[in-house]
Design a protein around this motif. Structure first.
Motif, PDB file in Angstrom:
ATOM      1  N   ARG A 148      -1.329  13.741  -5.823  1.00 29.13           N
ATOM      2  CA  ARG A 148      -2.210  12.743  -5.914  1.00 29.13           C
ATOM      3  C   ARG A 148      -2.008  12.262  -7.448  1.00 29.13           C
ATOM      4  NH1 ARG A 148      -8.209  12.738  -7.572  1.00 29.13           N
ATOM      5  NH2 ARG A 148      -9.245  11.636  -5.948  1.00 29.13           N
ATOM      6  N   ARG A 149      -2.165  12.283  -8.757  1.00 27.38           N
ATOM      7  CA  ARG A 149      -1.513  11.443  -9.466  1.00 27.38           C
ATOM      8  C   ARG A 149      -0.219  10.096  -9.197  1.00 27.38           C
ATOM      9  NH1 ARG A 149      -2.432  15.631 -12.752  1.00 27.38           N
ATOM     10  NH2 ARG A 149      -0.406  16.131 -13.174  1.00 27.38           N
ATOM     11  N   LEU A 150       0.817  10.835  -8.775  1.00 24.89           N
ATOM     12  CA  LEU A 150       1.140  10.351  -8.249  1.00 24.89           C
ATOM     13  C   LEU A 150       1.747   9.236  -6.709  1.00 24.89           C
ATOM     14  CD1 LEU A 150       4.915   9.081  -8.353  1.00 24.89           C
ATOM     15  CD2 LEU A 150       4.802  11.505  -6.882  1.00 24.89           C
ATOM     16  N   VAL A 151       0.859   9.549  -5.887  1.00 23.08           N
ATOM     17  CA  VAL A 151       0.416   8.439  -4.904  1.00 23.08           C
ATOM     18  C   VAL A 151      -0.509   7.466  -5.207  1.00 23.08           C
ATOM     19  CG1 VAL A 151      -1.628   9.394  -3.560  1.00 23.08           C
ATOM     20  CG2 VAL A 151       0.338   8.917  -2.158  1.00 23.08           C
ATOM     21  N   LEU A 152      -1.386   7.995  -6.785  1.00 16.80           N
ATOM     22  CA  LEU A 152      -2.157   7.098  -7.138  1.00 16.80           C
ATOM     23  C   LEU A 152      -2.101   5.717  -7.466  1.00 16.80           C
ATOM     24  CD1 LEU A 152      -5.683   9.234  -7.611  1.00 16.80           C
ATOM     25  CD2 LEU A 152      -5.654   7.283  -5.692  1.00 16.80           C
ATOM     26  N   ARG A 153      -0.253   6.363  -8.720  1.00 12.59           N
ATOM     27  CA  ARG A 153      -0.008   5.548  -9.654  1.00 12.59           C
ATOM     28  C   ARG A 153       0.775   4.379  -8.754  1.00 12.59           C
ATOM     29  NH1 ARG A 153       1.612   9.870 -12.662  1.00 12.59           N
ATOM     30  NH2 ARG A 153       3.299  10.130 -11.835  1.00 12.59           N
ATOM     31  N   ILE A 154       1.032   5.109  -7.680  1.00 11.55           N
ATOM     32  CA  ILE A 154       2.390   4.100  -6.562  1.00 11.55           C
ATOM     33  C   ILE A 154       1.444   3.265  -5.788  1.00 11.55           C
ATOM     34  CG2 ILE A 154       3.184   4.022  -3.657  1.00 11.55           C
ATOM     35  CD1 ILE A 154       4.901   7.308  -5.229  1.00 11.55           C
ATOM     36  N   ALA A 155      -0.368   3.650  -4.996  1.00 15.36           N
ATOM     37  CA  ALA A 155      -0.932   3.060  -4.373  1.00 15.36           C
ATOM     38  C   ALA A 155      -1.418   1.927  -5.639  1.00 15.36           C
ATOM     39  CB  ALA A 155      -2.078   3.777  -3.840  1.00 15.36           C
ATOM     40  N   ASP A 156      -1.673   2.240  -7.078  1.00 13.27           N
ATOM     41  CA  ASP A 156      -2.261   1.275  -7.881  1.00 13.27           C
ATOM     42  C   ASP A 156      -1.484   0.031  -7.993  1.00 13.27           C
ATOM     43  OD1 ASP A 156      -4.695   1.068 -10.551  1.00 13.27           O
ATOM     44  OD2 ASP A 156      -3.044   0.850 -11.042  1.00 13.27           O
ATOM     45  N   ARG A 157      -0.412   0.370  -8.420  1.00 15.07           N
ATOM     46  CA  ARG A 157       1.046  -0.481  -8.246  1.00 15.07           C
ATOM     47  C   ARG A 157       1.069  -2.033  -6.583  1.00 15.07           C
ATOM     48  NH1 ARG A 157       2.751   3.150 -11.598  1.00 15.07           N
ATOM     49  NH2 ARG A 157       3.240   2.722 -14.002  1.00 15.07           N
ATOM     50  N   LEU A 158       0.665  -1.192  -6.029  1.00 16.02           N
ATOM     51  CA  LEU A 158       0.626  -2.189  -4.378  1.00 16.02           C
ATOM     52  C   LEU A 158      -0.594  -3.279  -4.201  1.00 16.02           C
ATOM     53  CD1 LEU A 158       1.538   0.363  -2.172  1.00 16.02           C
ATOM     54  CD2 LEU A 158       3.240  -1.053  -2.893  1.00 16.02           C
ATOM     55  N   ASN A 159      -0.056  -4.766  -4.095  1.00 13.22           N
ATOM     56  CA  ASN A 159      -1.182  -5.433  -3.546  1.00 13.22           C
ATOM     57  C   ASN A 159      -1.944  -4.762  -2.955  1.00 13.22           C
ATOM     58  OD1 ASN A 159      -1.904  -7.506  -1.552  1.00 13.22           O
ATOM     59  ND2 ASN A 159      -0.936  -8.513  -3.356  1.00 13.22           N
ATOM     60  N   PHE A 160      -3.051  -4.866  -2.084  1.00  9.86           N
ATOM     61  CA  PHE A 160      -3.929  -4.468  -1.054  1.00  9.86           C
ATOM     62  C   PHE A 160      -3.328  -4.541   0.084  1.00  9.86           C
ATOM     63  CE2 PHE A 160      -5.639  -9.157  -1.263  1.00  9.86           C
ATOM     64  CZ  PHE A 160      -6.011  -8.961   0.092  1.00  9.86           C
ATOM     65  N   ARG A 161      -2.342  -6.072  -0.007  1.00 12.36           N
ATOM     66  CA  ARG A 161      -1.964  -6.035   1.743  1.00 12.36           C
ATOM     67  C   ARG A 161      -0.802  -5.110   2.383  1.00 12.36           C
ATOM     68  NH1 ARG A 161      -1.867 -10.390  -1.143  1.00 12.36           N
ATOM     69  NH2 ARG A 161      -3.639 -11.944  -1.605  1.00 12.36           N
ATOM     70  N   ASP A 162      -0.045  -4.595   0.908  1.00 13.23           N
ATOM     71  CA  ASP A 162       0.561  -3.575   1.299  1.00 13.23           C
ATOM     72  C   ASP A 162       0.149  -2.248   1.783  1.00 13.23           C
ATOM     73  OD1 ASP A 162       2.709  -5.898   1.320  1.00 13.23           O
ATOM     74  OD2 ASP A 162       2.467  -5.421  -0.746  1.00 13.23           O
ATOM     75  N   ARG A 163      -0.746  -1.664   1.036  1.00 17.29           N
ATOM     76  CA  ARG A 163      -1.294  -0.448   0.523  1.00 17.29           C
ATOM     77  C   ARG A 163      -1.709   0.419   1.999  1.00 17.29           C
ATOM     78  NH1 ARG A 163      -5.605  -1.695  -3.280  1.00 17.29           N
ATOM     79  NH2 ARG A 163      -4.666  -2.341  -5.019  1.00 17.29           N
ATOM     80  N   ASN A 164      -0.588   1.147   2.883  1.00 19.05           N
ATOM     81  CA  ASN A 164      -0.880   1.301   4.195  1.00 19.05           C
ATOM     82  C   ASN A 164      -0.060   2.837   3.652  1.00 19.05           C
ATOM     83  OD1 ASN A 164       1.463   1.293   4.830  1.00 19.05           O
ATOM     84  ND2 ASN A 164       1.304  -0.596   4.961  1.00 19.05           N
ATOM     85  N   TRP A 165      -0.474   3.914   4.553  1.00 20.92           N
ATOM     86  CA  TRP A 165       0.423   5.899   4.740  1.00 20.92           C
ATOM     87  C   TRP A 165       1.454   5.096   4.463  1.00 20.92           C
ATOM     88  CZ3 TRP A 165      -2.971   8.423   1.802  1.00 20.92           C
ATOM     89  CH2 TRP A 165      -4.264   8.369   1.675  1.00 20.92           C
ATOM     90  N   ASP A 166       1.959   4.618   5.738  1.00 27.64           N
ATOM     91  CA  ASP A 166       3.264   4.514   5.614  1.00 27.64           C
ATOM     92  C   ASP A 166       4.552   4.034   5.023  1.00 27.64           C
ATOM     93  OD1 ASP A 166       3.148   5.059   8.284  1.00 27.64           O
ATOM     94  OD2 ASP A 166       3.279   3.648   9.344  1.00 27.64           O
ATOM     95  N   ARG A 167       3.729   2.860   3.926  1.00 21.97           N
ATOM     96  CA  ARG A 167       4.502   2.378   2.439  1.00 21.97           C
ATOM     97  C   ARG A 167       4.001   3.838   1.256  1.00 21.97           C
ATOM     98  NH1 ARG A 167       8.542  -0.414   0.118  1.00 21.97           N
ATOM     99  NH2 ARG A 167       7.413  -1.626  -1.342  1.00 21.97           N
ATOM    100  N   LEU A 168       2.933   3.918   1.923  1.00 24.80           N
ATOM    101  CA  LEU A 168       3.241   5.018   0.683  1.00 24.80           C
ATOM    102  C   LEU A 168       3.245   6.331   0.578  1.00 24.80           C
ATOM    103  CD1 LEU A 168      -1.404   4.811   0.257  1.00 24.80           C
ATOM    104  CD2 LEU A 168       0.604   4.577  -1.650  1.00 24.80           C
ATOM    105  N   ALA A 169       4.221   6.535   1.825  1.00 26.57           N
ATOM    106  CA  ALA A 169       4.590   8.337   2.283  1.00 26.57           C
ATOM    107  C   ALA A 169       5.960   7.825   1.711  1.00 26.57           C
ATOM    108  CB  ALA A 169       4.702   8.144   3.965  1.00 26.57           C
ATOM    109  N   ALA A 170       6.640   6.172   2.243  1.00 23.89           N
ATOM    110  CA  ALA A 170       8.224   6.083   1.731  1.00 23.89           C
ATOM    111  C   ALA A 170       8.098   6.010   0.691  1.00 23.89           C
ATOM    112  CB  ALA A 170       8.512   3.952   2.478  1.00 23.89           C
TER     113      ALA A 170
END
Length: 239
Positions: free
Chosen positions: A146-168
């Motif tokens: 959970r901490r890892l995916v939140l760190r990843i999401a936190d650095r993404l622009n909101f236009r790029d935050r989708n589950w496919d991008r997060l999974a990759a």
């Protein structure tokens, strides 16, 4: 009794809650929409979703003008939660957990609730996922994941935050597949539904407050042709 007016779109996507009689649903609000809604003398205004990019966002002065005219304004879930936290002391009513998180300072970033979404013809379906919902959808994961995916999401622009991008990106960082999120959970949808319920129950008139200063730009916004001034406002960068 006059209808309440509700500005909402992507935050209510997937909700099984019907809009009750007496509430007029409008698309996400942009600058000027609340001022124009006042001409209809609604019994209340609910602000859930708002425009962030293609037009200037809802001004604080619009909300203050509504409150000064005795029209309750409620906010939740998205831009509504942000504005309610900012104007709570002036009489705007905040609803839900996201509002409380902004109000307490637990959330500070505006983009924590931002999503890209489809046009009105496609019911404003969200095309990305908000930070506040990523946290909710992963709450049962192992702490490290959970901490890892939140760190990843936190650095993404909101236009790029989708589950496919997060999974990759998770696969790239962790060397394994990302756990499955519980996509049925949405803090934004839950708070939007709470606001709808609150509107349906009826809301007391706000305590009288003075109207906001009538600056030239705000006077133009109040005029029927005020829409034409918005582009000039965006360029000038002033209210």
């Amino acid at each position: 009794m006059r209808d309440a007016i509700l500005f909402a779109g992507p935050s209510l996507w997937g909700s099984g809650m019907p809009i009750p009689p007496g509430i007029a649903l409008r698309p996400p609000a942009a600058c000027g929409d609340i001022v124009r809604a006042l001409a209809e003398r609604p019994r209340a205004i609910g602000l859930v979703d708002g425009i962030f990019e293609t037009r200037p966002s809802v001004w604080h002065k619009e909300i203050l003008a509504a409150l000064a005219e005795g029209v309750p304004v409620l906010g939740a879930a998205s831009l509504g939660a942000v504005r309610a936290a900012e104007l709570h002391s002036c009489g705007m009513i905040g609803v839900g957990a996201i509002f409380r998180a902004y109000r307490s300072g637990l959330i500070e970033r505006d983009d924590a609730v931002m999503v890209s979404h489809a046009p009105p013809a496609l019911a404003h379906r969200p095309l990305t996922v908000a930070l506040v919902d990523i946290g909710a959808c992963t709450r049962n994961w192992p702490d490290a994941d959970r901490r890892l995916v939140l760190r990843i999401a936190d650095r993404l622009n909101f236009r790029d935050r989708n589950w496919d991008r997060l999974a990759a990106l998770f696969r790239e960082r962790a060397g394994r597949e990302m756990p499955a999120p519980d996509r049925a959970i949405s803090r934004k949808r839950r708070d939007a539904e709470r606001l709808v319920s609150r509107l349906a129950q009826g809301v007391d008139r706000p305590v009288a407050c003075p109207p906001p200063p009538e600056t030239p730009w705000f006077r133009r916004l109040r005029q029927p042709t005020g829409e034409a001034a918005l582009g000039r406002y965006a360029e000038a960068g002033r209210a």
